[in-house]
Design an enzyme around this catalytic site. Structure first.
Site, short mmCIF file in Angstrom:
data_model
loop_
_atom_site.label_atom_id
_atom_site.label_comp_id
_atom_site.label_asym_id
_atom_site.label_seq_id
_atom_site.Cartn_x
_atom_site.Cartn_y
_atom_site.Cartn_z
N ASP A 76 7.84 15.04 -25.20
CA ASP A 76 8.20 13.63 -25.20
C ASP A 76 9.38 13.49 -24.23
O ASP A 76 10.48 13.95 -24.50
CB ASP A 76 8.59 13.23 -26.64
N LYS B 51 11.20 2.00 -23.86
CA LYS B 51 12.59 2.36 -23.62
C LYS B 51 12.90 2.24 -22.12
O LYS B 51 12.81 1.18 -21.56
CB LYS B 51 12.86 3.76 -24.16
N TYR C 31 12.47 12.78 -32.84
CA TYR C 31 12.53 11.34 -33.10
C TYR C 31 12.08 11.08 -34.54
O TYR C 31 11.08 11.64 -34.99
CB TYR C 31 11.62 10.64 -32.10
N ARG D 65 -10.56 -2.80 -24.57
CA ARG D 65 -10.40 -1.68 -25.51
C ARG D 65 -10.81 -0.34 -24.90
O ARG D 65 -10.39 0.73 -25.36
CB ARG D 65 -11.17 -1.92 -26.81
C1 LIG Z 1 11.15 5.08 -29.35
C2 LIG Z 1 10.67 6.46 -29.26
C3 LIG Z 1 9.38 6.80 -29.70
C4 LIG Z 1 8.45 5.78 -30.30
O1 LIG Z 1 8.13 4.78 -29.41
P1 LIG Z 1 7.68 3.29 -29.82
O2 LIG Z 1 7.35 2.67 -28.52
O3 LIG Z 1 8.82 2.66 -30.55
O4 LIG Z 1 6.49 3.46 -30.72
C5 LIG Z 1 8.99 8.11 -29.56
N1 LIG Z 1 9.80 9.06 -29.06
C6 LIG Z 1 11.05 8.77 -28.65
C7 LIG Z 1 11.90 9.85 -28.10
C8 LIG Z 1 11.53 7.47 -28.73
O5 LIG Z 1 12.77 7.19 -28.33
#
Ligand SMILES: *Cc1c(COP(=O)(O)O)cnc(C)c1O
Length: 389
Positions: A178, A203, A106, A52
């Site tokens: 992001d 992703k 998102y 953790r």
């Molecule tokens: C999928 C995604 C998230 C969230 O990610 P998780 O791993 O599903 O929590 C945030 N920002 C973007 C651009 C995403 O495609």
């Protein structure tokens, strides 16, 4: 290998973070131990080794690799992209602070900013990214953070990053981006002056649609704060999942470059098809932000959206069921081509935003995989000619 080294991204994807060879193993094994023997140099709580506390061997090794490839000083891992986003914001913001953010984000991030953070007294001012002369209206003394996405979902907007960083610096805002859709292969925001880069590693970074993870990368002093807060809030990435993500990293460049090529080819094919109304892809000259994408990215990514000419509900549905290679599923960035309708999935809980952002019911989003592009185009061609005669 050092975090700051002279090797290219390609080499670092393969080797970085794995300098501590264990028992002669050429890969970092899974250290499935929750706690570790006390060491003499442990001075404070965060020094004790415990999963953790985000400091066990697989976590450290993976965080080093991620920091290295995004050209940041330090990285913190999370059990999901959303936990990376929420923990980063909760560390940097307190009651009465405001976030300045891009309108199209998102879906879950948008929901967090609109409906969850306000319960903690943290509010968000949304800016029109295409109208820099209005950005200043949203900034007052309570503004602390500027939050954007490298490529938005699902309209695939690309911001003038240099301009936004300059604006944020002028106003004393911490810049967060992001970078999930662009990946470090196509875009390195830290080189442009961004303070923190977030990824949903579920992703492209992991790329095999088998894990959920997230990370934040950037300035040491900021990421250290985020790690300490995270240690108390209790989120951490399990060593097993660290191992799987680590295993995916060496092929990131191969996968993303293939996805760049496949998506551009598919976008061009669809744009020239008589049954297609419009195609949204930053690599197409017809995309409103194409010039910016060309200026900042070394590839245009694997995501595209399009609409059929005949927009009756049945033809969209029929078209989707006729496709044989793509899988109908949410999420993105993996080796297999996935298809969704954003109006029914990622933005389903945001009815007002959908309309304002021009996310139509007919819109089809494709996350292009690494299959043969000739097979994919043939498949799309067949489905199009049958569903939209
Ligand atoms: C999928 C995604 C998230 C969230 O990610 P998780 O791993 O599903 O929590 C945030 N920002 C973007 C651009 C995403 O495609």
């Amino acid at each position: 290998m050092n975090i700051m080294n002279s090797y290219s991204l390609t080499t670092n994807l393969v080797h970085a973070g794995e300098e501590n060879i264990c028992e002669g193993a050429v890969c970092t094994p899974i250290f499935q131990s929750s706690t570790y023997l006390t060491q003499e140099n442990e001075k404070e709580y965060h020094d004790g080794r415990y999963i953790r506390l985000n400091n066990t061997p697989n976590q450290i090794s993976l965080a080093k690799k991620l920091a290295c490839i995004e050209k940041g000083e330090l990285a913190c891992l999370f059990p999901s992209g959303m936990s990376a986003i929420s923990m980063t914001m909760l560390t940097l913001l307190k009651e009465k602070d405001t976030i300045v953010a891009q309108k199209c984000l998102y879906g879950a991030t948008l929901k967090l900013m609109k409906y969850e953070f306000p319960k903690l007294g943290i509010h968000t001012k949304f800016i029109d990214i295409d109208m820099p002369n209005t950005w200043g209206d949203s900034v007052n003394s309570s503004a602390k953070v500027l939050y954007i996405e490298a490529i938005t979902n699902p309209l695939l907007e690309v911001v003038d990053f240099q301009k936004i960083v300059y604006f944020a610096k002028e106003n004393g805002l911490i810049t967060i981006i992001d970078n999930t859709f662009a990946t470090p292969i196509n875009f390195n925001p830290i080189e442009l002056g961004f303070d923190l880069v977030i990824h949903s590693c579920s992703k492209y970074m992991s790329g095999h649609m088998d894990i959920v993870a997230g990370c934040v990368i950037g300035k040491k002093e900021l990421v250290e704060k985020i790690i300490q807060k995270t240690n108390y809030m209790g989120s951490c990435l399990d060593p097993n999942v660290c191992f799987l993500l680590m295993r995916s990293m060496p092929t990131l460049e191969l996968r993303v470059k293939m996805q760049n090529i496949n998506a551009l080819r598919l976008a061009q094919f669809l744009e020239n098809h008589s049954s297609v109304k419009r195609v949204i892809y930053p690599g197409l000259v017809s995309h409103p932000n194409h010039q910016q994408a060309k200026q900042y990215f070394s590839g245009y990514g694997g995501m595209l959206c399009f609409e059929l000419k005949s927009t009756t509900k049945t033809s969209v549905q029929e078209f989707l069921t006729l496709l044989r290679i793509p899988l109908l599923a949410p999420s993105l960035g993996g080796i297999k081509t996935l298809i969704t309708r954003p109006a029914l999935t990622s933005h389903v809980m945001l009815p007002l935003e959908k309309e304002k952002l021009d996310i139509t019911l007919e819109m089809i989003r494709v996350s292009v995989g690494i299959e043969s592009i000739d097979d994919l185009i043939k498949d799309f061609d067949n489905a199009l000619s049958t569903a939209v005669p």
